[in-house]
Scaffold this motif. Structure first.
Motif, PDB file in Angstrom:
ATOM      1  N   SER A   1     -16.183  33.179   6.255  1.00  0.00           N
ATOM      2  CA  SER A   1     -17.269  34.139   6.076  1.00  0.00           C
ATOM      3  C   SER A   1     -16.940  35.414   6.855  1.00  0.00           C
ATOM      4  N   ASN A   2     -17.789  35.812   7.789  1.00  0.00           N
ATOM      5  CA  ASN A   2     -17.608  37.059   8.531  1.00  0.00           C
ATOM      6  C   ASN A   2     -16.737  36.861   9.769  1.00  0.00           C
ATOM      7  N   GLY A   3     -16.025  37.915  10.138  1.00  0.00           N
ATOM      8  CA  GLY A   3     -15.304  37.872  11.405  1.00  0.00           C
ATOM      9  C   GLY A   3     -16.302  37.827  12.550  1.00  0.00           C
TER      10      GLY A   3
ATOM     11  N   ASN B   1     -10.790  37.867   6.854  1.00  0.00           N
ATOM     12  CA  ASN B   1     -12.065  37.156   6.792  1.00  0.00           C
ATOM     13  C   ASN B   1     -12.628  37.185   5.371  1.00  0.00           C
ATOM     14  N   GLY B   2     -13.338  36.113   4.994  1.00  0.00           N
ATOM     15  CA  GLY B   2     -13.772  35.909   3.616  1.00  0.00           C
ATOM     16  C   GLY B   2     -14.916  36.781   3.157  1.00  0.00           C
ATOM     17  N   ALA B   3     -15.641  37.418   4.066  1.00  0.00           N
ATOM     18  CA  ALA B   3     -16.744  38.301   3.683  1.00  0.00           C
ATOM     19  C   ALA B   3     -16.556  39.649   4.378  1.00  0.00           C
ATOM     20  N   TYR B   4     -17.305  39.911   5.451  1.00  0.00           N
ATOM     21  CA  TYR B   4     -17.227  41.173   6.191  1.00  0.00           C
ATOM     22  C   TYR B   4     -16.380  41.003   7.451  1.00  0.00           C
TER      23      TYR B   4
ATOM     24  N   HIS C   1     -12.726  40.629   2.763  1.00  0.00           N
ATOM     25  CA  HIS C   1     -12.969  40.497   1.323  1.00  0.00           C
ATOM     26  C   HIS C   1     -14.001  41.515   0.832  1.00  0.00           C
ATOM     27  N   TRP C   2     -15.073  41.749   1.592  1.00  0.00           N
ATOM     28  CA  TRP C   2     -16.093  42.720   1.207  1.00  0.00           C
ATOM     29  C   TRP C   2     -15.901  44.003   2.013  1.00  0.00           C
TER      30      TRP C   2
ATOM     31  N   SER D   1     -10.095  46.670   2.433  1.00  0.00           N
ATOM     32  CA  SER D   1     -11.396  46.048   2.181  1.00  0.00           C
ATOM     33  C   SER D   1     -11.941  46.605   0.874  1.00  0.00           C
ATOM     34  N   ARG D   2     -12.999  46.000   0.336  1.00  0.00           N
ATOM     35  CA  ARG D   2     -13.647  46.562  -0.851  1.00  0.00           C
ATOM     36  C   ARG D   2     -14.183  47.954  -0.517  1.00  0.00           C
TER      37      ARG D   2
END
Length: 125
Positions: free
Chosen positions: A24-26, A46-49, A70-71, A92-93
């Motif tokens: 998920s987030n860092g 990291n998989g999200a932010y 990822h985001w 990042s996105r």
């Protein structure tokens, strides 16, 4: 899962950490927070932010390397008095997304390789 989680705290320094390969987030900072400094960390893969902050006051994010989120590298919610300076945010996105900031500065950052926007500032919905 997030690498680092802080919930509803104040007067916290997050300095010199390596935070990586989380699903998920860092760093995930939720609930109202105040006087938070995030300085000199390596936050990567990291998989999200890279860093997510929900709501707070007097937030400083300086001199961090945030790679391959990822985001968003930085996803910042409703914040009063924000300083984001001297960070490298790569691949990042959106490099930095800020929703509803009141006062502060975002300056001197290197935002490279964003698939959508380097810097996105908007009002909350």
């Amino acid at each position: 899962h997030s690498g680092l989680v802080i919930i509803a705290c104040e007067n916290i320094e997050i300095t010199g950490n390596s935070i990586y390969n989380n699903s998920s987030n860092g760093a995930e900072i939720t609930g109202y927070v105040e006087d938070i400094e995030i300085t000199g960390n390596s936050i990567l893969n990291n998989g999200a932010y890279g860093v997510y902050i929900q709501i707070g006051n007097d937030i400083t994010i300086t001199g961090n390397s945030i790679l391959n989120s990822h985001w968003e590298g930085l996803r910042l919610g409703i914040i009063t008095t924000l300083s984001v300076t001297g960070n490298s945010i790569i691949d990042s996105r959106n490099g930095v997304q800020v929703v509803g900031v009141t006062g502060g500065d975002i300056a001197g950052n290197s935002i490279i390789g964003s698939s959508q926007k380097g810097l996105l500032i908007s009002l909350p919905r």
